[in-house]
Design a protein around this motif. Sequence first.
Motif, mmCIF file in Angstrom:
data_model
loop_
_atom_site.group_PDB
_atom_site.id
_atom_site.type_symbol
_atom_site.label_atom_id
_atom_site.label_comp_id
_atom_site.label_asym_id
_atom_site.label_seq_id
_atom_site.Cartn_x
_atom_site.Cartn_y
_atom_site.Cartn_z
ATOM 1 N N THR A 173 4.972 5.586 -11.711
ATOM 2 C CA THR A 173 5.414 4.314 -12.283
ATOM 3 C C THR A 173 4.851 3.129 -11.511
ATOM 4 O O THR A 173 5.465 2.077 -11.425
ATOM 5 N N LEU A 174 3.646 3.304 -10.958
ATOM 6 C CA LEU A 174 3.013 2.247 -10.177
ATOM 7 C C LEU A 174 2.036 1.427 -11.009
ATOM 8 O O LEU A 174 1.313 1.969 -11.849
ATOM 9 N N PHE A 175 2.012 0.115 -10.776
ATOM 10 C CA PHE A 175 0.936 -0.729 -11.263
ATOM 11 C C PHE A 175 -0.090 -0.837 -10.142
ATOM 12 O O PHE A 175 0.209 -1.346 -9.065
ATOM 13 N N GLU A 176 -1.299 -0.366 -10.392
ATOM 14 C CA GLU A 176 -2.339 -0.331 -9.375
ATOM 15 C C GLU A 176 -3.291 -1.508 -9.559
ATOM 16 O O GLU A 176 -3.585 -1.906 -10.685
ATOM 17 N N GLY B 236 0.809 -1.219 0.000
ATOM 18 C CA GLY B 236 0.000 0.000 0.000
ATOM 19 C C GLY B 236 0.832 1.254 0.000
ATOM 20 O O GLY B 236 0.304 2.365 -0.047
ATOM 21 N N ALA B 237 2.168 1.102 0.054
ATOM 22 C CA ALA B 237 3.075 2.253 0.132
ATOM 23 C C ALA B 237 3.824 2.424 -1.180
ATOM 24 O O ALA B 237 4.231 1.447 -1.804
ATOM 25 N N ILE B 238 4.041 3.663 -1.569
ATOM 26 C CA ILE B 238 4.805 3.985 -2.773
ATOM 27 C C ILE B 238 6.276 4.020 -2.408
ATOM 28 O O ILE B 238 6.695 4.781 -1.537
ATOM 29 N N GLY B 239 7.077 3.189 -3.069
ATOM 30 C CA GLY B 239 8.490 3.145 -2.743
ATOM 31 C C GLY B 239 9.331 4.104 -3.553
ATOM 32 O O GLY B 239 10.343 4.603 -3.068
ATOM 33 N N GLU B 240 8.931 4.387 -4.784
ATOM 34 C CA GLU B 240 9.725 5.255 -5.648
ATOM 35 C C GLU B 240 8.886 6.436 -6.120
ATOM 36 O O GLU B 240 8.671 7.376 -5.402
ATOM 37 N N HIS B 241 8.349 6.357 -7.347
ATOM 38 C CA HIS B 241 7.597 7.472 -7.916
ATOM 39 C C HIS B 241 6.180 7.023 -8.234
ATOM 40 O O HIS B 241 5.965 5.962 -8.832
ATOM 41 N N ALA B 242 5.208 7.853 -7.867
ATOM 42 C CA ALA B 242 3.796 7.487 -8.041
ATOM 43 C C ALA B 242 3.457 7.222 -9.502
ATOM 44 O O ALA B 242 2.583 6.417 -9.810
ATOM 45 N N LEU C 77 1.721 -3.047 -7.145
ATOM 46 C CA LEU C 77 2.828 -3.984 -7.284
ATOM 47 C C LEU C 77 4.099 -3.269 -6.840
ATOM 48 O O LEU C 77 4.353 -2.133 -7.245
ATOM 49 N N ALA C 78 4.873 -3.930 -6.020
ATOM 50 C CA ALA C 78 6.001 -3.284 -5.356
ATOM 51 C C ALA C 78 7.049 -2.800 -6.352
ATOM 52 O O ALA C 78 7.477 -3.541 -7.238
ATOM 53 N N GLN C 79 7.440 -1.554 -6.194
ATOM 54 C CA GLN C 79 8.544 -0.986 -6.980
ATOM 55 C C GLN C 79 9.887 -1.331 -6.355
ATOM 56 O O GLN C 79 10.922 -1.255 -7.003
ATOM 57 N N THR C 80 9.865 -1.684 -5.079
ATOM 58 C CA THR C 80 11.080 -1.975 -4.333
ATOM 59 C C THR C 80 10.703 -2.693 -3.048
ATOM 60 O O THR C 80 9.592 -2.512 -2.530
ATOM 61 N N PHE D 245 8.473 -3.998 -9.945
ATOM 62 C CA PHE D 245 7.622 -3.605 -11.063
ATOM 63 C C PHE D 245 7.640 -2.095 -11.247
ATOM 64 O O PHE D 245 7.502 -1.345 -10.279
ATOM 65 N N ARG D 246 7.800 -1.655 -12.484
ATOM 66 C CA ARG D 246 7.762 -0.224 -12.804
ATOM 67 C C ARG D 246 6.905 -0.013 -14.055
ATOM 68 O O ARG D 246 7.186 -0.597 -15.108
ATOM 69 N N ALA D 247 5.907 0.819 -13.942
ATOM 70 C CA ALA D 247 5.007 1.082 -15.068
ATOM 71 C C ALA D 247 5.535 2.233 -15.923
ATOM 72 O O ALA D 247 4.797 3.159 -16.269
ATOM 73 N N GLU D 248 6.803 2.174 -16.257
ATOM 74 C CA GLU D 248 7.398 3.209 -17.115
ATOM 75 C C GLU D 248 7.059 2.919 -18.571
ATOM 76 O O GLU D 248 7.259 1.796 -19.047
#
Length: 431
Positions: free
Chosen positions: A169-172, A161-167, A182-185, A207-210
Motif C-alpha cells: 500500500t505504498l506510493f513510490e 525510505g522506511a515502510i511503516g505498514e504494508h509494502a 509517501l509516509a503511511q504513518t 498515504f495508503r495506495a489501497e
Amino acid sequence: MPRSAEIRQLNDHVGEEVTLTGWVEATRAHGKVAFAVVRDGTGIAQTVFFKKELDPEVWERHAALTQESTVAVTGEVREEPRAPGGYEIAVRDLQVIHTSAEYPIQPKEHGVDFLLDHRHLWLRSSQQRAGLKVRAEISQATHDFFYDRGFTRIDTPILTGAIGEHAGTLFETDYFGDTAYLAQTGQLYVEAACPAFRKVYCFGPTFRAEKSKTRRHLTEFWMVEPEVAFADSDDNMRLQEDFVTYLVERALERCSTELEILERDTSVLERIKTPFPRISYTDAVARLQEKGSDIEWGRDLGAPDEVSLTEDHDLPLFVYNYPKQAKAFYMKENPDDPRTVLCDDLLAPEGYGEIIGGSQREDDLDRLRERIAEEKLPEEAYDWYLDLRKYGSFPHSGFGLGIERTVAWITGRHHIREFIPFPRLMNRLNP
C-alpha cells in the motif's frame, strides 16, 4: 459610517447599523418585501428589503441578485427568533461587489460525481460547511487534549525510505535517483522522539495506495499518532478511551449547531463514557462464528465483522491481541500467547468500524530483527529504527486515530470523503 460586522457578532449590535460582506445563498420576494440570505463564513443571516423604505436602485439590485453573488449589505440589526441565528438585517443599502452568473450547484439533487467534480464549490453548502467545521473543532481538540497532558508535538516526514505498514500500500516516488515513499504513518519517527520527551504525538497527512472504493477509504487522510514511554497495552487503551470521550464531549459542547444541521442524534453521543468494553480477538472470532460467520482464527477482521461485533454495543469496542501475521512487524509479541501481539483496534458503534489502531511496540532488539526478516523487509532501511532498541530500549505504546473516520462517526455521516476538504480517492485526483 456603519461599522463592519461579522454575522457571528450580530448579537452585540442589536439596534445598530452595520455592514455585512459575504455571498448570497438565496433570495425571495413577496410583493413589496424581499429577502436575501447572506453567508459570510462565520454564519448566515437573513436580510430584509422593504420597498417603500429603499431607493429604487437598491430594490432593483436585490431583484438582480444571483446565487453566490458577492455583496455588501448595510442595515439595522434586529432580533428575529424566526430568522437563522435569531437576528436579521433591515436593509438600507446594498452594494453588489461581484455578480455570480449561472452558479453550477443549484438547490436540487446532484449526483455524487458531479458534486465531487465541483468540490471547490460544494464546500460552500450548509452540510459540507457543518461537517468541516466539526472536523476543525476535532482537530483543535486533539491538540488541546495532548497539550494539556504534557505531550510534545513532533512533525514527522512525509517522504520516507522506511515502510511503516504494508509494502503493498505504498506510493513510490523517485528521490534524486533513490526510492522514497509517501509516509503511511509517522509512528516510527515519534518512537524516535519518545526518549527525548517521554510523551509525544504527530498529526498530519498519511498515504495508503489501497485499491479500495469503499466509503471508509481515502488514499490521503489525516491521522493523529501519540507515543508514550513506559506505557503498556492496557495504558494505551485507557489513553484511547479518554481521548475519544474528550473529542465527543468537545463536539457536543461546541458544535451543537453543526450537528443539528447534519441531523445527528446527539443522544447517541451523550452516552459515550469510559470505560469502553473489551474483547480479545480470539473471543471475537468465537462470537462471530456463533453468529454464523465463516471467519477463521488468524484472519484479520473485515468491515462486516466489525459491524457485527459492535451491533450490541452503544459504546466503542476494543478488540485486542490479534494474530501477529495480521498486524505490523513492530508490535510486541504477547508473552501469554506468542501467536498474538499486544495490540488493539477500537471499533466505533453504529456500524462505523475501526477508528483507532494501536499497540505496545516490540522493544527487544533481537525479536524486532526477526520480525523484520519474517516480513521480508530490508533491514538496512531500519538501521536507525533498530538503534532505538540498542541505545536505551524501553517499553512504550502508541496508536493512530483517523480523523475523517472519527468525524464521520461523530456527525453520523457515512462517507468519509465529506470530511476532508479535497478528497483523494482511487479514481479521483481533482480538483
